[in-house]
Design a protein around this motif. Structure first.
Motif, PDB file in Angstrom:
ATOM      1  N   LEU A   1       9.829  12.723  -0.178  1.00  0.00           N
ATOM      2  CA  LEU A   1       9.635  14.165  -0.015  1.00  0.00           C
ATOM      3  C   LEU A   1      10.052  14.560   1.391  1.00  0.00           C
ATOM      4  N   TRP A   2      10.874  15.564   1.453  1.00  0.00           N
ATOM      5  CA  TRP A   2      11.382  16.069   2.721  1.00  0.00           C
ATOM      6  C   TRP A   2      10.995  17.523   2.886  1.00  0.00           C
ATOM      7  N   SER A   3      10.820  17.926   4.109  1.00  0.00           N
ATOM      8  CA  SER A   3      10.676  19.333   4.436  1.00  0.00           C
ATOM      9  C   SER A   3      12.052  19.976   4.272  1.00  0.00           C
ATOM     10  N   VAL A   4      12.107  21.080   3.569  1.00  0.00           N
ATOM     11  CA  VAL A   4      13.383  21.775   3.389  1.00  0.00           C
ATOM     12  C   VAL A   4      13.912  22.245   4.748  1.00  0.00           C
TER      13      VAL A   4
ATOM     14  N   ALA B   1       0.820  -1.211   0.000  1.00  0.00           N
ATOM     15  CA  ALA B   1       0.000   0.000   0.000  1.00  0.00           C
ATOM     16  C   ALA B   1       0.858   1.267   0.000  1.00  0.00           C
ATOM     17  N   MET B   2       2.154   1.126   0.273  1.00  0.00           N
ATOM     18  CA  MET B   2       3.033   2.302   0.312  1.00  0.00           C
ATOM     19  C   MET B   2       3.317   2.813  -1.086  1.00  0.00           C
ATOM     20  N   ASP B   3       3.314   4.120  -1.217  1.00  0.00           N
ATOM     21  CA  ASP B   3       3.759   4.742  -2.456  1.00  0.00           C
ATOM     22  C   ASP B   3       5.278   4.729  -2.482  1.00  0.00           C
ATOM     23  N   ASP B   4       5.857   4.922  -3.660  1.00  0.00           N
ATOM     24  CA  ASP B   4       7.310   4.959  -3.765  1.00  0.00           C
ATOM     25  C   ASP B   4       7.910   6.075  -2.922  1.00  0.00           C
ATOM     26  N   ALA B   5       7.204   7.191  -2.806  1.00  0.00           N
ATOM     27  CA  ALA B   5       7.726   8.324  -2.038  1.00  0.00           C
ATOM     28  C   ALA B   5       7.825   8.011  -0.551  1.00  0.00           C
ATOM     29  N   GLU B   6       7.085   7.013  -0.083  1.00  0.00           N
ATOM     30  CA  GLU B   6       7.087   6.680   1.335  1.00  0.00           C
ATOM     31  C   GLU B   6       8.033   5.537   1.667  1.00  0.00           C
TER      32      GLU B   6
ATOM     33  N   MET C   1      13.708  28.816  -2.018  1.00  0.00           N
ATOM     34  CA  MET C   1      13.369  29.545  -3.241  1.00  0.00           C
ATOM     35  C   MET C   1      13.371  28.617  -4.450  1.00  0.00           C
ATOM     36  N   LEU C   2      14.273  27.641  -4.457  1.00  0.00           N
ATOM     37  CA  LEU C   2      14.337  26.692  -5.573  1.00  0.00           C
ATOM     38  C   LEU C   2      13.150  25.733  -5.588  1.00  0.00           C
ATOM     39  N   TYR C   3      12.818  25.175  -4.429  1.00  0.00           N
ATOM     40  CA  TYR C   3      11.866  24.062  -4.369  1.00  0.00           C
ATOM     41  C   TYR C   3      10.576  24.334  -3.623  1.00  0.00           C
ATOM     42  N   GLY C   4      10.514  25.372  -2.819  1.00  0.00           N
ATOM     43  CA  GLY C   4       9.359  25.555  -1.956  1.00  0.00           C
ATOM     44  C   GLY C   4       9.586  24.786  -0.659  1.00  0.00           C
ATOM     45  N   PRO C   5       8.533  24.544   0.111  1.00  0.00           N
ATOM     46  CA  PRO C   5       8.705  23.943   1.440  1.00  0.00           C
ATOM     47  C   PRO C   5       9.063  22.453   1.432  1.00  0.00           C
ATOM     48  N   THR C   6       8.811  21.732   0.334  1.00  0.00           N
ATOM     49  CA  THR C   6       9.168  20.315   0.271  1.00  0.00           C
ATOM     50  C   THR C   6       9.860  20.007  -1.053  1.00  0.00           C
ATOM     51  N   ALA C   7      10.743  19.024  -0.997  1.00  0.00           N
ATOM     52  CA  ALA C   7      11.461  18.592  -2.200  1.00  0.00           C
ATOM     53  C   ALA C   7      11.898  17.154  -2.005  1.00  0.00           C
TER      54      ALA C   7
ATOM     55  N   LEU D   1      17.471  17.608  -2.986  1.00  0.00           N
ATOM     56  CA  LEU D   1      18.103  18.358  -1.908  1.00  0.00           C
ATOM     57  C   LEU D   1      19.570  17.976  -1.749  1.00  0.00           C
ATOM     58  N   LEU D   2      19.853  16.683  -1.778  1.00  0.00           N
ATOM     59  CA  LEU D   2      21.240  16.240  -1.638  1.00  0.00           C
ATOM     60  C   LEU D   2      22.097  16.695  -2.814  1.00  0.00           C
ATOM     61  N   ALA D   3      21.521  16.711  -3.994  1.00  0.00           N
ATOM     62  CA  ALA D   3      22.277  17.103  -5.181  1.00  0.00           C
ATOM     63  C   ALA D   3      22.547  18.600  -5.235  1.00  0.00           C
ATOM     64  N   ASN D   4      21.699  19.408  -4.609  1.00  0.00           N
ATOM     65  CA  ASN D   4      21.815  20.859  -4.754  1.00  0.00           C
ATOM     66  C   ASN D   4      22.247  21.605  -3.503  1.00  0.00           C
TER      67      ASN D   4
END
Length: 65
Positions: free
Chosen positions: A21-24, A8-13, A43-49, A54-57
């Protein structure tokens, strides 16, 4: 047919997935980023990315010169 919790888990979970998805704010705190870098990521991603983005940037500046 019974559903298991894992199917039942999505890939994001899924743990270990680079697309989580992480909180910036949480990312910046955990990786001890400067406030300026946190604001740049916001500014690049908003509150979540995705963790992968995040690791790449993210840029950490050394305190030792």
């Amino acid at each position: 047919m019974a559903w298991s919790q894992e199917t039942a888990m999505d890939d994001a979970e899924r743990p270990g997935s680079g697309d989580q998805l992480w909180s910036v704010f949480e990312f910046a705190r955990r990786y001890r980023l400067a406030k300026r870098e946190e604001n740049r990521l916001l500014m690049l991603y908003g509150p979540t990315a995705s963790l992968r983005d995040l690791l790449a940037n993210a840029q950490r500046h050394s305190l030792i010169s």
